[in-house]
Scaffold this motif. Structure first.
Motif, mmCIF file in Angstrom:
data_model
loop_
_atom_site.group_PDB
_atom_site.id
_atom_site.type_symbol
_atom_site.label_atom_id
_atom_site.label_comp_id
_atom_site.label_asym_id
_atom_site.label_seq_id
_atom_site.Cartn_x
_atom_site.Cartn_y
_atom_site.Cartn_z
ATOM 1 N N ARG A 42 0.844 -1.196 0.000
ATOM 2 C CA ARG A 42 0.000 0.000 0.000
ATOM 3 C C ARG A 42 0.879 1.245 0.000
ATOM 4 O O ARG A 42 0.658 2.186 -0.767
ATOM 5 C CB ARG A 42 -0.923 0.008 1.221
ATOM 6 C CG ARG A 42 -1.843 1.217 1.242
ATOM 7 C CD ARG A 42 -2.688 1.352 2.499
ATOM 8 N NE ARG A 42 -3.033 0.148 3.197
ATOM 9 C CZ ARG A 42 -2.497 -0.223 4.380
ATOM 10 N NH1 ARG A 42 -1.597 0.533 4.975
ATOM 11 N NH2 ARG A 42 -2.890 -1.329 4.971
ATOM 12 N N MET B 80 -5.375 5.235 -3.710
ATOM 13 C CA MET B 80 -6.028 3.997 -3.286
ATOM 14 C C MET B 80 -7.540 4.209 -3.273
ATOM 15 O O MET B 80 -8.037 5.115 -2.606
ATOM 16 C CB MET B 80 -5.550 3.570 -1.900
ATOM 17 C CG MET B 80 -4.099 3.172 -1.841
ATOM 18 S SD MET B 80 -3.702 1.721 -2.833
ATOM 19 C CE MET B 80 -4.553 0.456 -1.951
ATOM 20 N N GLU C 88 -9.412 -1.203 -0.500
ATOM 21 C CA GLU C 88 -8.503 -2.243 -0.045
ATOM 22 C C GLU C 88 -9.312 -3.260 0.729
ATOM 23 O O GLU C 88 -10.078 -2.896 1.619
ATOM 24 C CB GLU C 88 -7.416 -1.645 0.847
ATOM 25 C CG GLU C 88 -6.478 -2.666 1.414
ATOM 26 C CD GLU C 88 -5.485 -2.063 2.392
ATOM 27 O OE1 GLU C 88 -5.040 -2.792 3.280
ATOM 28 O OE2 GLU C 88 -5.179 -0.860 2.259
ATOM 29 N N CYS D 49 -5.491 -10.724 -0.724
ATOM 30 C CA CYS D 49 -5.659 -9.280 -0.554
ATOM 31 C C CYS D 49 -6.005 -8.661 -1.906
ATOM 32 O O CYS D 49 -5.501 -9.100 -2.937
ATOM 33 C CB CYS D 49 -4.376 -8.641 -0.037
ATOM 34 S SG CYS D 49 -3.888 -9.246 1.570
ATOM 35 N N PHE E 21 -6.426 -4.837 -3.922
ATOM 36 C CA PHE E 21 -6.259 -3.388 -3.964
ATOM 37 C C PHE E 21 -6.935 -2.870 -5.223
ATOM 38 O O PHE E 21 -6.756 -3.434 -6.299
ATOM 39 C CB PHE E 21 -4.783 -2.981 -4.055
ATOM 40 C CG PHE E 21 -3.985 -3.135 -2.806
ATOM 41 C CD1 PHE E 21 -4.563 -3.242 -1.566
ATOM 42 C CD2 PHE E 21 -2.598 -3.145 -2.868
ATOM 43 C CE1 PHE E 21 -3.813 -3.371 -0.423
ATOM 44 C CE2 PHE E 21 -1.829 -3.275 -1.732
ATOM 45 C CZ PHE E 21 -2.442 -3.387 -0.500
#
Length: 131
Positions: A27, A37, A40, A61, A63
């Motif tokens: 990140r 961003m 997330e 994960c 993003f």
């Protein structure tokens, strides 16, 4: 700037602190390189469809970010250099995918808000009745 979505899988042998540290590293990498961003999500420990490096689970994960096209190559190089990442996939979102992702985020936020309100109402109904 284009919209991108990247999903990466971290090795399951990491502790919770190490997993969060790795996610924070990526990140910070994106924000340091001028990306915005958008979303997330940490999906947690999930079973893989097939074994990768003799591992059957991994920390997933996701993003969503806005950035210049050159950042994708840099991000994927960073993923390749990090031993904790066992798989990753990054792709550019078209206008329909962006609309779908926004809709999915709104539904997810709405469900989370309903879940937060439900426990508050539940103890009242479980109060013992006095005769």
């Amino acid at each position: 700037m284009n919209n991108y979505e990247t999903v990466f899988i971290l090795t399951p042998v990491l502790s919770d602190v190490q997993m969060k540290e790795a996610v924070e590293k990526f990140r910070d990498f994106l924000t340091a390189n001028g990306c915005e961003m958008v979303n997330e999500e940490t999906w947690g420990l999930r079973k893989l469809a097939y074994p990768i490096d003799k591992k059957s689970t991994g920390f997933y994960c996701l993003f969503e970010f806005k950035g210049e096209p050159t950042i994708v190559k840099k991000l994927e190089t960073t993923f390749r250099r990090d031993e904790r990442v066992i798989r990753f996939l990054t792709f550019r979102l078209d206008k329909y995918a962006v609309a779908y992702a926004e809709k999915r985020r709104n539904v997810r936020a709405q469900k989370a808000a309903e879940a937060a309100q439900a426990p508050a109402a539940q103890p009242e109904s479980e109060t013992p009745k006095q005769d």
